[in-house]
Design a protein around this motif. Structure first.
Motif, mmCIF file in Angstrom:
data_model
loop_
_atom_site.group_PDB
_atom_site.id
_atom_site.type_symbol
_atom_site.label_atom_id
_atom_site.label_comp_id
_atom_site.label_asym_id
_atom_site.label_seq_id
_atom_site.Cartn_x
_atom_site.Cartn_y
_atom_site.Cartn_z
ATOM 1 N N ILE A 51 19.794 52.679 21.959
ATOM 2 C CA ILE A 51 18.621 52.608 22.834
ATOM 3 C C ILE A 51 18.295 51.157 23.181
ATOM 4 O O ILE A 51 18.095 50.806 24.347
ATOM 5 N N ASN B 243 21.139 49.078 25.493
ATOM 6 C CA ASN B 243 21.650 49.635 26.740
ATOM 7 C C ASN B 243 20.813 49.153 27.922
ATOM 8 O O ASN B 243 19.597 49.330 27.947
ATOM 9 N N SER C 277 20.378 50.298 30.745
ATOM 10 C CA SER C 277 19.669 51.327 31.511
ATOM 11 C C SER C 277 18.218 51.472 31.042
ATOM 12 O O SER C 277 17.409 52.129 31.698
ATOM 13 N N HIS C 278 17.897 50.828 29.905
ATOM 14 C CA HIS C 278 16.540 50.872 29.370
ATOM 15 C C HIS C 278 15.816 49.550 29.639
ATOM 16 O O HIS C 278 15.032 49.083 28.807
ATOM 17 N N SER C 279 16.048 48.982 30.782
ATOM 18 C CA SER C 279 15.492 47.661 31.095
ATOM 19 C C SER C 279 13.966 47.660 31.216
ATOM 20 O O SER C 279 13.337 46.603 31.111
ATOM 21 N N SER C 280 13.362 48.812 31.429
ATOM 22 C CA SER C 280 11.910 48.874 31.592
ATOM 23 C C SER C 280 11.170 49.065 30.270
ATOM 24 O O SER C 280 9.951 49.247 30.260
ATOM 25 N N MET C 281 11.881 49.008 29.159
ATOM 26 C CA MET C 281 11.265 49.219 27.852
ATOM 27 C C MET C 281 10.115 48.240 27.615
ATOM 28 O O MET C 281 10.240 47.047 27.879
ATOM 29 N N THR D 215 7.420 48.740 22.341
ATOM 30 C CA THR D 215 8.446 49.729 21.993
ATOM 31 C C THR D 215 9.655 49.034 21.380
ATOM 32 O O THR D 215 10.188 49.471 20.345
ATOM 33 N N GLU D 216 10.067 47.954 22.022
ATOM 34 C CA GLU D 216 11.212 47.172 21.528
ATOM 35 C C GLU D 216 10.939 46.678 20.112
ATOM 36 O O GLU D 216 11.792 46.806 19.215
ATOM 37 N N ARG E 221 21.981 44.755 27.691
ATOM 38 C CA ARG E 221 20.611 44.645 28.189
ATOM 39 C C ARG E 221 20.085 43.218 28.079
ATOM 40 O O ARG E 221 19.450 42.708 29.004
#
Length: 217
Positions: A49, A52, A54-58, A62-63, A158
């Motif tokens: 998670i 990646n 594709s999870h650039s908006s995290m 959350t991170e 990422r």
């Protein structure tokens, strides 16, 4: 003994962990090389998670929480048992990475991050932290060369897709930590020859080990 390696993307941490573990084993020491995130079964899922692109908006919170969750598993399943067994643990990243990536670079409250560390780690702290330092643009160049050379796409890019300015904040964060804790943290110039860097690191570690405990028989 607990040793951690830190540095920006492309600084050579994984290579230096491998070389040091091999050198110490040749001297008769029992070593446990490990990494964050992803050293446990749960950690591997968290790593997928976190890294990646594709999870650039995290969200930064959350991170942060995902990294601390990974670390909680890592400490209790891998690090503490190995240290209890008198083995040398060598980790590719640990809590300093969260301080600089989520704190100095993302701008999340450092007091909150350090409170999270205390909750997850208690009084556990590395005996030695090696920071592999090099310019941000050089580190990114190396990181992308490594990614492009991989035969199987992992999707772990990422952080490499962050701007150079982000990585410069990470670098400056690490150097700030060095000024705060010079007794624990050593900075190594990572822009040079891989084997010479390893020799410098091995010399530091072996000297500390010889002071700390007798050589293994």
């Amino acid at each position: 003994m607990f040793i951690t390696f830190e540095g920006i993307e492309g600084s050579g941490k994984t290579t230096q962990v491998r070389l040091l573990a091999r050198a110490l084993r040749e001297k008769g020491y029992e070593c446990v090389p490990t990494r964050e995130p992803g050293a446990t079964e749960i950690g591997k899922k968290i790593r997928a998670i976190l890294l990646n692109s594709s999870h650039s908006s995290m969200l930064p919170i959350t991170e942060l929480l995902l990294y601390e969750a990974d670390r909680a598993e890592h400490v209790r399943q891998v690090i503490q048992p190995a240290l209890t067994a008198k083995k040398i643990v060598i980790s590719d990243r640990f809590f300093d990475a969260t301080t600089v990536y989520q704190g100095y670079a993302r701008g999340y409250d450092l007091k909150v991050i350090r409170q999270m560390h205390r909750i997850v780690l208690g009084d556990l702290k590395p005996d030695l932290t090696i920071i592999l330092d090099l310019p941000a643009d050089l580190g990114l160049k190396r990181a992308w060369e490594r990614i492009r050379s991989q035969h199987t796409a992992t999707g772990e890019d990422r952080f490499e897709k962050e701007a150079v300015s982000f990585h410069e904040k990470v670098r400056q964060g690490y150097l700030a930590l060095t000024r705060e804790e010079p007794e624990r943290i050593r900075v190594i110039d990572a822009s040079g020859n891989m084997l010479r860097i390893h020799e410098e690191i091995a010399s530091i570690v072996l000297s500390l080990l010889e002071d700390k405990q007798p050589l293994p028989r």
